[in-house]
Motif scaffolding. Sequence first.
Motif, PDB file in Angstrom:
ATOM      1  N   VAL A  61       0.830  -1.197   0.000  1.00  0.00           N
ATOM      2  CA  VAL A  61       0.000   0.000   0.000  1.00  0.00           C
ATOM      3  C   VAL A  61       0.874   1.260   0.000  1.00  0.00           C
ATOM      4  O   VAL A  61       0.431   2.331  -0.400  1.00  0.00           O
ATOM      5  CB  VAL A  61      -0.953  -0.002   1.224  1.00  0.00           C
ATOM      6  N   ILE A  62       2.140   1.117   0.407  1.00  0.00           N
ATOM      7  CA  ILE A  62       3.078   2.240   0.383  1.00  0.00           C
ATOM      8  C   ILE A  62       3.931   2.203  -0.878  1.00  0.00           C
ATOM      9  O   ILE A  62       3.923   3.130  -1.685  1.00  0.00           O
ATOM     10  CB  ILE A  62       3.969   2.240   1.638  1.00  0.00           C
ATOM     11  N   TYR A  63       4.693   1.107  -1.090  1.00  0.00           N
ATOM     12  CA  TYR A  63       5.650   1.116  -2.196  1.00  0.00           C
ATOM     13  C   TYR A  63       4.994   0.948  -3.561  1.00  0.00           C
ATOM     14  O   TYR A  63       5.569   1.311  -4.582  1.00  0.00           O
ATOM     15  CB  TYR A  63       6.756   0.075  -1.992  1.00  0.00           C
ATOM     16  N   ASP A  64       3.759   0.420  -3.603  1.00  0.00           N
ATOM     17  CA  ASP A  64       3.080   0.224  -4.880  1.00  0.00           C
ATOM     18  C   ASP A  64       1.909   1.203  -5.048  1.00  0.00           C
ATOM     19  O   ASP A  64       1.856   1.963  -6.005  1.00  0.00           O
ATOM     20  CB  ASP A  64       2.578  -1.218  -4.980  1.00  0.00           C
ATOM     21  N   ALA A  65       0.969   1.192  -4.086  1.00  0.00           N
ATOM     22  CA  ALA A  65      -0.203   2.065  -4.186  1.00  0.00           C
ATOM     23  C   ALA A  65       0.112   3.522  -3.865  1.00  0.00           C
ATOM     24  O   ALA A  65      -0.664   4.413  -4.198  1.00  0.00           O
ATOM     25  CB  ALA A  65      -1.305   1.562  -3.251  1.00  0.00           C
ATOM     26  N   ARG A  66       1.237   3.780  -3.189  1.00  0.00           N
ATOM     27  CA  ARG A  66       1.693   5.141  -2.846  1.00  0.00           C
ATOM     28  C   ARG A  66       0.644   5.887  -2.028  1.00  0.00           C
ATOM     29  O   ARG A  66       0.350   7.047  -2.270  1.00  0.00           O
ATOM     30  CB  ARG A  66       2.056   5.909  -4.116  1.00  0.00           C
ATOM     31  N   ASP A  67       0.106   5.207  -1.024  1.00  0.00           N
ATOM     32  CA  ASP A  67      -0.880   5.807  -0.127  1.00  0.00           C
ATOM     33  C   ASP A  67      -0.146   6.553   0.987  1.00  0.00           C
ATOM     34  O   ASP A  67      -0.126   6.134   2.143  1.00  0.00           O
ATOM     35  CB  ASP A  67      -1.785   4.705   0.441  1.00  0.00           C
ATOM     36  N   PHE A  68       0.481   7.677   0.621  1.00  0.00           N
ATOM     37  CA  PHE A  68       1.282   8.431   1.582  1.00  0.00           C
ATOM     38  C   PHE A  68       1.477   9.858   1.097  1.00  0.00           C
ATOM     39  O   PHE A  68       1.154  10.210  -0.041  1.00  0.00           O
ATOM     40  CB  PHE A  68       2.632   7.765   1.820  1.00  0.00           C
TER      41      PHE A  68
END
Length: 221
Positions: free
Chosen positions: A53-60
Amino acid sequence: MIAADVVTHRAVAGSATRMADEDPISTQVVRHGLDATADQLLVALRRTALSPVIYDARDFAGAFYDTQFRRLAQMQSLPVFLGALGYCAEAAVAQAGGADVLKPGEVLLSNYAYNTGSHQSDVAVIVPGFFEGELICYAVIKAHYMDVGGAWLFATHTDNIWQEGTIYPGVRIYRRGELNENLWRTTLVNTRTPKNFAGDTIARVGACRIALEAFNRVIDR
């Protein structure tokens, strides 16, 4: 992306703000130098985070703020996070006792919804930046955790914020560079995904520290 209006205003205002005049070339060197630090913040986070969710979806989202919580530079990420990120950092610092009590190496953890502007799974890491012993800025990342101990994973059908997960109101996860072991164990026992929680937290702290080193190089230059 740099908050160019702040830099430009300071560069052209001169004596009106009791600050020395700065030439446009130096202003752009600083501007792009800060831009590069934000890029490092993003790259380091994506390369080291455990959760897709961070390194792929970039939810940050992530940014740098000065001591008055004015944005200096930001990574290219979720605008909905960036809009409230400065308020989130300011609230966390206030809850930790204020800027005057912060020391080098400290890291704050905040996911209190009324400060962050989103649900508890979106946790902010705030790292104060120091240059020659003086507080000069904050590196801030807010990103989604897979689970923070709510009624169920990704709890959205809830009656109150306590059902959404454990609340961390600007608490020190690191004190003077040392991991707060008691709080660390508390965070890991309050999640269904302790490995991801641990890895993603360390990734955020590491990204902030790497980018702050680059930030200091800009100041030193």
